[in-house]
Design a protein around this motif. Sequence first.
Motif, PDB file in Angstrom:
ATOM      1  N   GLU A 154       0.828  -1.167   0.216  1.00 13.57           N
ATOM      2  CA  GLU A 154      -0.093   0.076   0.026  1.00 13.57           C
ATOM      3  C   GLU A 154       0.818   1.341   0.105  1.00 13.57           C
ATOM      4  OE1 GLU A 154      -2.712   0.021   3.162  1.00 13.57           O
ATOM      5  OE2 GLU A 154      -3.585   1.941   2.441  1.00 13.57           O
ATOM      6  N   ALA A 155       2.005   1.104   0.711  1.00 14.65           N
ATOM      7  CA  ALA A 155       2.962   2.269   0.823  1.00 14.65           C
ATOM      8  C   ALA A 155       3.445   2.579  -0.484  1.00 14.65           C
ATOM      9  CB  ALA A 155       4.215   2.091   1.943  1.00 14.65           C
ATOM     10  N   HIS A 156       4.044   1.554  -1.194  1.00 15.44           N
ATOM     11  CA  HIS A 156       4.209   1.683  -2.568  1.00 15.44           C
ATOM     12  C   HIS A 156       3.432   2.457  -3.670  1.00 15.44           C
ATOM     13  CE1 HIS A 156       6.513   0.736  -6.533  1.00 15.44           C
ATOM     14  NE2 HIS A 156       5.181   0.395  -6.928  1.00 15.44           N
ATOM     15  N   PHE A 157       2.185   1.751  -3.500  1.00 16.74           N
ATOM     16  CA  PHE A 157       1.212   2.328  -4.241  1.00 16.74           C
ATOM     17  C   PHE A 157       0.788   3.888  -4.063  1.00 16.74           C
ATOM     18  CE2 PHE A 157      -3.433   3.523  -5.141  1.00 16.74           C
ATOM     19  CZ  PHE A 157      -3.601   2.928  -6.337  1.00 16.74           C
ATOM     20  N   ASP A 158       0.776   4.015  -2.762  1.00  9.27           N
ATOM     21  CA  ASP A 158       0.327   5.660  -2.340  1.00  9.27           C
ATOM     22  C   ASP A 158       1.444   6.566  -2.655  1.00  9.27           C
ATOM     23  OD1 ASP A 158      -1.855   4.515  -1.216  1.00  9.27           O
ATOM     24  OD2 ASP A 158      -1.365   4.874   0.937  1.00  9.27           O
ATOM     25  N   GLU A 159       2.751   6.017  -2.541  1.00  7.75           N
ATOM     26  CA  GLU A 159       3.803   7.064  -2.945  1.00  7.75           C
ATOM     27  C   GLU A 159       3.720   7.303  -4.356  1.00  7.75           C
ATOM     28  OE1 GLU A 159       7.833   5.475  -2.346  1.00  7.75           O
ATOM     29  OE2 GLU A 159       8.694   7.374  -2.341  1.00  7.75           O
ATOM     30  N   ILE A 160       3.691   6.489  -5.145  1.00  4.99           N
ATOM     31  CA  ILE A 160       3.724   6.692  -6.642  1.00  4.99           C
ATOM     32  C   ILE A 160       2.509   7.393  -7.065  1.00  4.99           C
ATOM     33  CG2 ILE A 160       3.760   5.581  -8.982  1.00  4.99           C
ATOM     34  CD1 ILE A 160       5.803   4.128  -7.934  1.00  4.99           C
ATOM     35  N   ILE A 161       1.400   7.112  -6.708  1.00  4.61           N
ATOM     36  CA  ILE A 161       0.139   7.759  -7.143  1.00  4.61           C
ATOM     37  C   ILE A 161       0.145   9.213  -6.368  1.00  4.61           C
ATOM     38  CG2 ILE A 161      -2.331   7.586  -7.136  1.00  4.61           C
ATOM     39  CD1 ILE A 161      -1.145   5.528  -8.772  1.00  4.61           C
ATOM     40  N   ASN A 162       0.364   9.145  -5.254  1.00  8.72           N
ATOM     41  CA  ASN A 162       0.462  10.586  -4.776  1.00  8.72           C
ATOM     42  C   ASN A 162       1.376  11.825  -5.441  1.00  8.72           C
ATOM     43  OD1 ASN A 162      -1.532  10.017  -2.796  1.00  8.72           O
ATOM     44  ND2 ASN A 162       0.047   9.585  -1.077  1.00  8.72           N
ATOM     45  N   ILE A 163       2.588  11.141  -5.583  1.00 11.74           N
ATOM     46  CA  ILE A 163       3.396  12.005  -6.420  1.00 11.74           C
ATOM     47  C   ILE A 163       3.103  12.309  -7.928  1.00 11.74           C
ATOM     48  CG2 ILE A 163       5.912  12.286  -7.097  1.00 11.74           C
ATOM     49  CD1 ILE A 163       6.509  11.209  -4.496  1.00 11.74           C
ATOM     50  N   ASN A 164       2.629  11.209  -8.911  1.00 16.01           N
ATOM     51  CA  ASN A 164       2.586  11.012 -10.052  1.00 16.01           C
ATOM     52  C   ASN A 164       1.235  11.535 -10.418  1.00 16.01           C
ATOM     53  OD1 ASN A 164       5.318  10.225  -9.797  1.00 16.01           O
ATOM     54  ND2 ASN A 164       4.920   8.261 -11.096  1.00 16.01           N
ATOM     55  N   VAL A 165       0.372  11.341  -9.588  1.00 15.96           N
ATOM     56  CA  VAL A 165      -1.221  11.846 -10.130  1.00 15.96           C
ATOM     57  C   VAL A 165      -1.820  12.827  -9.406  1.00 15.96           C
ATOM     58  CG1 VAL A 165      -3.336  10.641 -10.639  1.00 15.96           C
ATOM     59  CG2 VAL A 165      -1.073   9.155 -10.660  1.00 15.96           C
ATOM     60  N   LYS A 166      -1.781  12.635  -8.143  1.00 15.96           N
ATOM     61  CA  LYS A 166      -2.529  13.589  -7.174  1.00 15.96           C
ATOM     62  C   LYS A 166      -1.737  14.803  -7.286  1.00 15.96           C
ATOM     63  CE  LYS A 166      -2.126  13.882  -2.416  1.00 15.96           C
ATOM     64  NZ  LYS A 166      -2.068  13.657  -1.095  1.00 15.96           N
ATOM     65  N   GLY A 167      -0.387  14.744  -7.151  1.00 18.58           N
ATOM     66  CA  GLY A 167       0.434  16.004  -7.120  1.00 18.58           C
ATOM     67  C   GLY A 167       0.034  16.978  -8.409  1.00 18.58           C
ATOM     68  N   PRO A 168       0.138  16.342  -9.764  1.00 17.03           N
ATOM     69  CA  PRO A 168       0.024  17.309 -10.825  1.00 17.03           C
ATOM     70  C   PRO A 168      -1.770  17.830 -10.758  1.00 17.03           C
ATOM     71  CG  PRO A 168       0.732  15.122 -11.613  1.00 17.03           C
ATOM     72  CD  PRO A 168       0.988  15.310  -9.965  1.00 17.03           C
ATOM     73  N   ILE A 169      -2.369  17.074 -10.386  1.00 13.43           N
ATOM     74  CA  ILE A 169      -3.866  17.478 -10.638  1.00 13.43           C
ATOM     75  C   ILE A 169      -4.075  18.612  -9.497  1.00 13.43           C
ATOM     76  CG2 ILE A 169      -6.282  16.735 -10.042  1.00 13.43           C
ATOM     77  CD1 ILE A 169      -5.507  13.846 -11.198  1.00 13.43           C
ATOM     78  N   LEU A 170      -3.382  18.410  -8.287  1.00 16.34           N
ATOM     79  CA  LEU A 170      -3.766  19.343  -7.175  1.00 16.34           C
ATOM     80  C   LEU A 170      -3.065  20.714  -7.451  1.00 16.34           C
ATOM     81  CD1 LEU A 170      -4.001  17.430  -3.785  1.00 16.34           C
ATOM     82  CD2 LEU A 170      -5.752  18.057  -5.239  1.00 16.34           C
ATOM     83  N   ALA A 171      -2.027  20.591  -8.097  1.00 18.93           N
ATOM     84  CA  ALA A 171      -1.383  21.769  -8.771  1.00 18.93           C
ATOM     85  C   ALA A 171      -2.132  22.646  -9.547  1.00 18.93           C
ATOM     86  CB  ALA A 171      -0.023  21.493  -9.073  1.00 18.93           C
ATOM     87  N   ILE A 172      -2.718  21.922 -10.448  1.00 19.92           N
ATOM     88  CA  ILE A 172      -3.475  22.609 -11.733  1.00 19.92           C
ATOM     89  C   ILE A 172      -4.714  23.386 -10.890  1.00 19.92           C
ATOM     90  CG2 ILE A 172      -4.870  22.010 -13.468  1.00 19.92           C
ATOM     91  CD1 ILE A 172      -2.892  19.894 -14.277  1.00 19.92           C
ATOM     92  N   LYS A 173      -5.122  22.455  -9.925  1.00 17.30           N
ATOM     93  CA  LYS A 173      -6.592  23.133  -9.248  1.00 17.30           C
ATOM     94  C   LYS A 173      -6.168  24.414  -8.882  1.00 17.30           C
ATOM     95  CE  LYS A 173      -8.694  22.589  -5.008  1.00 17.30           C
ATOM     96  NZ  LYS A 173      -9.859  22.788  -4.774  1.00 17.30           N
ATOM     97  N   GLU A 174      -4.896  24.427  -8.168  1.00 10.05           N
ATOM     98  CA  GLU A 174      -4.491  25.428  -7.662  1.00 10.05           C
ATOM     99  C   GLU A 174      -4.159  26.818  -8.384  1.00 10.05           C
ATOM    100  OE1 GLU A 174      -4.805  26.367  -4.430  1.00 10.05           O
ATOM    101  OE2 GLU A 174      -5.280  24.476  -3.931  1.00 10.05           O
ATOM    102  N   ALA A 175      -3.630  26.275  -9.564  1.00 12.36           N
ATOM    103  CA  ALA A 175      -2.809  27.304 -10.613  1.00 12.36           C
ATOM    104  C   ALA A 175      -4.061  27.759 -11.601  1.00 12.36           C
ATOM    105  CB  ALA A 175      -1.814  26.504 -11.378  1.00 12.36           C
TER     106      ALA A 175
END
Length: 249
Positions: free
Chosen positions: A101-122
Amino acid sequence: MNKLKDKVAIITGANSGIGLATAKLFLKEGAKVVLSGRRQEALDEVAENLEGDFITVKADVAIAEDNKRLIQKATEHYGNIDILFLNAGIAKPIPTTDITEAHFDEIININVKGPILAIKEALPSINDGGTILFTNSVVHQKGFDGLGVYSASKGALRAYSRVLTSEVKSRGIRVNSIAPGPIETPLYGKMDLPMDVVQEMGKGFAEQVPLGRFGTSEEVANAALFLASDEASYINGIEIEVDGGLSQI
Ligand SMILES: NC(=O)c1ccc[n+]([C@@H]2O[C@H](COP(=O)([O-])OP(=O)(O)OC[C@H]3O[C@@H](n4cnc5c(N)ncnc54)[C@H](OP(=O)(O)O)[C@@H]3O)[C@@H](O)[C@H]2O)c1
């Protein structure tokens, strides 16, 4: 020169590899660049050797508050944004039987959640007619053993980018992706794998590439510049493979 004169660009994962090469090229082309990364010391180190109009902002893309702060700092300093390059990412190969679960969360949080939330803010601060760029990967087009979660993360990003392309159409914002094949960057040294395993994996990748070699960060940066510039003014919603032909055979 001056293909991006006075354009304001934010680049995530800009202290290394593809992000750093793109920051250098954008600065050379006259952009004002916000280099973002998760380690201040790495940002400070690259800042020493950069020329042009830039600032660095420490922000971990996996943390929602950091994305908010990144956009705040960028707009406080330069005003509205013209180019948002969501490039930060990690790749850690693990066969499906060993996925945690930790591997899954790390990759998905950085590679998917990160860009999507940055776009929302930007988005409220991106100029109409601006450009959003993703660093994706050919891995969502071809299957490589051990890259399950990583490939899923890049496939998710590609799906998201199609939705975003439509959502921002009324503002003339272009959304495009770059899909690199194997590129010689520090990414491979961060995979938590012994160096001989990494080297063997790299050899295997290079053998599959029609051009028979790894690409360079500069070759990917050239594609980023093209997509970010007016030369790509009618190019929208696509993904450009910078992979020596790997995805096409
Ligand atoms: N190299 C390839 O073969 C290849 C192929 C296809 C796609 N890609 C994609 O290309 C992009 C850039 O990778 P690269 O090859 O240039 O590797 P890299 O040299 O390791 O650069 C990745 C950058 O992202 C940063 N980063 C990682 N996690 C972060 C986080 N949570 N918050 C903020 N920044 C973070 C890294 O910071 P640290 O220095 O602190 O780790 C680094 O600056 C990635 O999205 C990767 O998936 C690479």
